[in-house]
Each structure stands twice: as C-alpha cells, then as structure tokens.
Design an enzyme around this catalytic site. Structure first.
Site, short mmCIF file in Angstrom:
data_model
loop_
_atom_site.label_atom_id
_atom_site.label_comp_id
_atom_site.label_asym_id
_atom_site.label_seq_id
_atom_site.Cartn_x
_atom_site.Cartn_y
_atom_site.Cartn_z
N ARG A 94 -15.42 -5.59 0.77
CA ARG A 94 -14.69 -5.02 1.93
C ARG A 94 -13.92 -3.75 1.54
O ARG A 94 -13.28 -3.68 0.49
CB ARG A 94 -13.72 -6.08 2.45
CG ARG A 94 -12.86 -5.64 3.64
CD ARG A 94 -11.50 -5.15 3.21
NE ARG A 94 -10.63 -4.89 4.35
CZ ARG A 94 -9.50 -4.19 4.28
NH1 ARG A 94 -9.11 -3.70 3.13
NH2 ARG A 94 -8.77 -4.00 5.36
N GLY A 106 -11.10 -0.96 3.18
CA GLY A 106 -10.15 -0.80 4.29
C GLY A 106 -10.14 0.61 4.83
O GLY A 106 -11.06 1.41 4.60
N THR A 119 0.87 -1.19 0.00
CA THR A 119 0.00 0.00 0.00
C THR A 119 0.89 1.23 0.00
O THR A 119 1.98 1.21 0.57
CB THR A 119 -0.90 -0.02 1.26
OG1 THR A 119 -1.93 -0.97 1.05
CG2 THR A 119 -1.52 1.35 1.56
N THR A 139 -3.37 -3.61 8.65
CA THR A 139 -4.68 -4.25 8.59
C THR A 139 -5.75 -3.20 8.91
O THR A 139 -5.89 -2.75 10.05
CB THR A 139 -4.75 -5.44 9.56
OG1 THR A 139 -3.65 -6.30 9.24
CG2 THR A 139 -6.05 -6.20 9.40
N GLY A 140 -6.47 -2.80 7.87
CA GLY A 140 -7.32 -1.63 7.94
C GLY A 140 -8.36 -1.63 9.04
O GLY A 140 -8.72 -0.57 9.57
N1 ASP Z 1 -4.54 -0.63 5.02
C1 ASP Z 1 -4.87 -1.32 3.80
C2 ASP Z 1 -6.22 -1.95 3.96
O1 ASP Z 1 -6.54 -2.45 5.00
C3 ASP Z 1 -3.90 -2.39 3.43
C4 ASP Z 1 -2.44 -2.08 3.62
O2 ASP Z 1 -2.08 -1.04 4.13
O3 ASP Z 1 -1.61 -2.91 3.25
O4 ASP Z 1 -6.94 -1.99 2.98
#
Ligand code: ASP
Length: 358
Positions: free
Chosen positions: A250, A252, A222, A275-276
């Site tokens: 879903r 994030g 990301t 992890t969003g």
């Molecule tokens: N934060 C992003 C999500 O949860 C994923 C990531 O940062 O790798 O969609």
C-alpha cells in the site's frame, strides 16, 4: 454583555470565532522574508493522552526541525533545500512517523514514502516503499534533481539512492519498540497474524512498554513542511512511514503529487497528513491550490473548504499546512490534534498540538 452577544450574532461573528480556532496568528508574510510552516502528523492527539514530557518532546522535535530549515533560509538557501533540511531532522527523530520511528506494515517492515516539489520549476520527486535509504526526503529530492522520473518505488528506489551516494542502512535502523508494539496491538485487535520480530531489532523488553496511542490514534507522526524563501519561491515536502498495519505494498497520499504534496509558485504549496486514501481521491493538495489559483480564494478559505468541507463530508480524517507565494500561511485539520509549527523570518516559533491552540 447580552447586547454584545446579540450584536455578534447579528454580525455573524460567532461562526467566525469558531473558525479562528485553527487560524494562524500570522496570515501575511512581508515580501522578501522567508517563512516556514510544518506539521508532524494529525490524529487523536489530546491533552488527556499526553504526558507533559511527551508534549515537550514533540515540541522540541518540531522546534529543532524548524530551526534547521530556518538556518538554510538565513543563508539565502532555496525553499527546496530548507524543506529537505527540516524534514531530515524529523526523519531522524524517532518520535515521528518518518525515517527512524516509522510505523510498521502488516508483515513487520518499515516501508517509507516521501515527496518534494519545487514551486518555482514545478519539478517534483517522490519515492514509495523504500526500506534502506536513511533519509527518504533526500532520495525524493535526488529523484527530482538527478533522474528523469517523478516517482520511484521499492528496491529500485533504494538502488537509485545508493547510486547517487545516499546513505543506506540495515532495515532494522528504522525499528522502534513503540511502533512495533502499536503494530502488534493493532494486528491482535484485527485478529491478524503477528509477523516475527524483525531481524536486527533489539531483544524484546521484559516489561510491556508505556503506550500512549489509542486505537484511533495510530496515524500520529507523518511529517511535512512548506517553505517560502526570500526570493518568494514555494516548496513543499512530506515524508512518512504511512499507516500502521498497511498491506500489499500500500502507498499513501504523501508521495502522490497533488494528493499529499504539491507546490506551485502560481498558487500555493501544501503538505497533508491523514488517512491517505481520502487525500488521494480528493487530490487534496492540488485542489486547495486550484481554489486559490482559479477561484481567487484566500488560502485559509481554500483549506477550510477542502478539510472542513469535502474531506469531512467523505468521512476522511487529517489535515494540511499550506502557504502562498504572496505570504499567506494556513493550516486546518478535522482531527482532535495536529502537531504544527510556523516561523516567519525575524519572528518567534508559533506551535500547536491540540485543537484549542491558535
Ligand atoms: N497520509 C499518510 C498515509 O496515508 C499517513 C499520515 O499522514 O499519517 O500514508
């Protein structure tokens, strides 16, 4: 030597040394100069799982993006335009989980999320689950500048992109073999059905491809940038494919203002990765800025409070980059690595991937 260690213990210097591991080298940018801080995702990124070529390719990708943002700022461009310019480069780079090279959802689609916020005006734009817009960060910026809304999703968001003239592509444009392979391996591990190979994707390779991702490392890539321009305004942006194997539409934290992305000239700018679900529940980006704004905390302390404290206590994983209008730059992450770089006008790029880098 023993005496020195004892003295350090007495002065509390040992914990400080540990905290310095993720401390930026530059903590205060002089007034009137621009500065950029960026991330390219956090996760189980360790030297042992990287080849030298791969390490160099990621660094080259960050370098190219930071210079694209710098070019805008050198020409007296705004923080918002610099964020967009830098993130477009990362979206076009298949190594990163944004734009081309985004991860796949469980049903074999690339559904892209992005957000941008202008700290000067507190305006924001975001998109979720887009599948046809080549550069989602430009779409987020168009939502901010050309619509009366903040967050658009799915087909409607792509339609809006087309209506304002943003480049549309066949969804297969976003396909990369490596991300597809990650999805297939993850779904197999979870005992879930494997979707058909997407229409328009190149034929499957005869031999299995080299995969560097470990099961826990599926969140690499990301991307996010926070910028302060010469006028002292802050902007932040984040763009991502989300999590591999995501289901049911879903979304994030990246496109959620205050969770994965936030900017205010009254406090700070933040872009998150991880992890969003945790970042949404902790409203990570806004919480960091609120600590700066209302508690008068130093930016790095606020980052540590949220990442090493609250996020870690909740067993969430990931990290952030952040900057204040008065020129403090910070980052923090509780994963083994985070792709990250920063550049201050007139200086050289400082870059890190692994935990032990400054
Ligand atoms: N934060 C992003 C999500 O949860 C994923 C990531 O940062 O790798 O969609």
């Amino acid at each position: 030597m023993r005496k020195r260690i004892l003295l350090m213990l007495c002065l509390g210097a040992v914990p400080m040394m540990a905290a310095q591991q993720s401390m930026p080298l530059v903590t205060k940018v002089p007034a009137g100069k621009w500065a950029i801080v960026m991330h390219g995702g956090a996760g189980v990124i360790e030297r042992s799982s990287m080849t030298p070529e791969r390490d160099a390719a990621y660094r080259a990708g960050l370098d190219e993006a930071i210079h694209a943002a710098a070019k805008v700022l050198d020409a007296n461009g705004s923080a918002v335009d610099a964020v967009e310019a830098g993130l477009r480069v990362l979206e076009d780079n298949p190594l990163f989980n944004a734009g081309k090279g985004a991860v796949f959802s469980a049903d074999g689609r690339n559904e892209l999320d992005a957000a941008i916020m202008d700290g000067r005006t507190m305006k924001a734009g975001a998109v979720a689950g887009v599948t046809r817009t080549k550069n989602p960060i430009s779409l987020a910026k168009a939502v901010m500048e050309k619509s009366q809304f903040v967050l658009l999703s799915g087909v409607g968001a792509d339609q809006f992109a087309a209506s304002v003239g943003l480049q549309q592509v066949d969804p297969s444009y976003f396909f990369t073999e490596e991300r597809w392979d990650s999805l297939v391996r993850q779904l197999k591990r979870e005992g879930k059905p494997i979707p058909p190979r997407p229409a328009g994707a190149p034929p499957a390779p005869a031999k299995p491809i080299a995969q560097l991702e470990t099961p826990a490392a599926h969140k690499w890539g990301t991307t996010g940038i926070v910028v302060r321009d010469r006028a002292g305004n802050i902007a932040a942006g984040t763009t991502t494919g989300g999590l591999t194997g995501k289901e049911f539409g879903r979304i994030g934290d990246s496109p959620i203002i205050g969770a994965g992305t936030y900017a205010s000239d009254q406090s700070c700018g933040v872009s998150a990765t991880g992890t969003g679900e945790y970042f949404i529940r902790l409203t990570v980006a806004r919480t960091i800025c609120a600590l700066v704004q209302y508690k008068g905390m130093r930016l790095q302390d606020a980052v540590n409070d949220v990442i090493d404290g609250q996020l870690t206590a909740m067993k969430g994983d990931g990290g952030v980059i952040a900057m204040t209008p008065d020129g403090q730059i910070a980052w923090g992450f509780n994963t083994p690595g985070m792709f990250r770089a920063r550049l201050v006008e007139g200086g050289t790029v400082q870059m890190g991937i692994y935990k032990d880098e400054p």
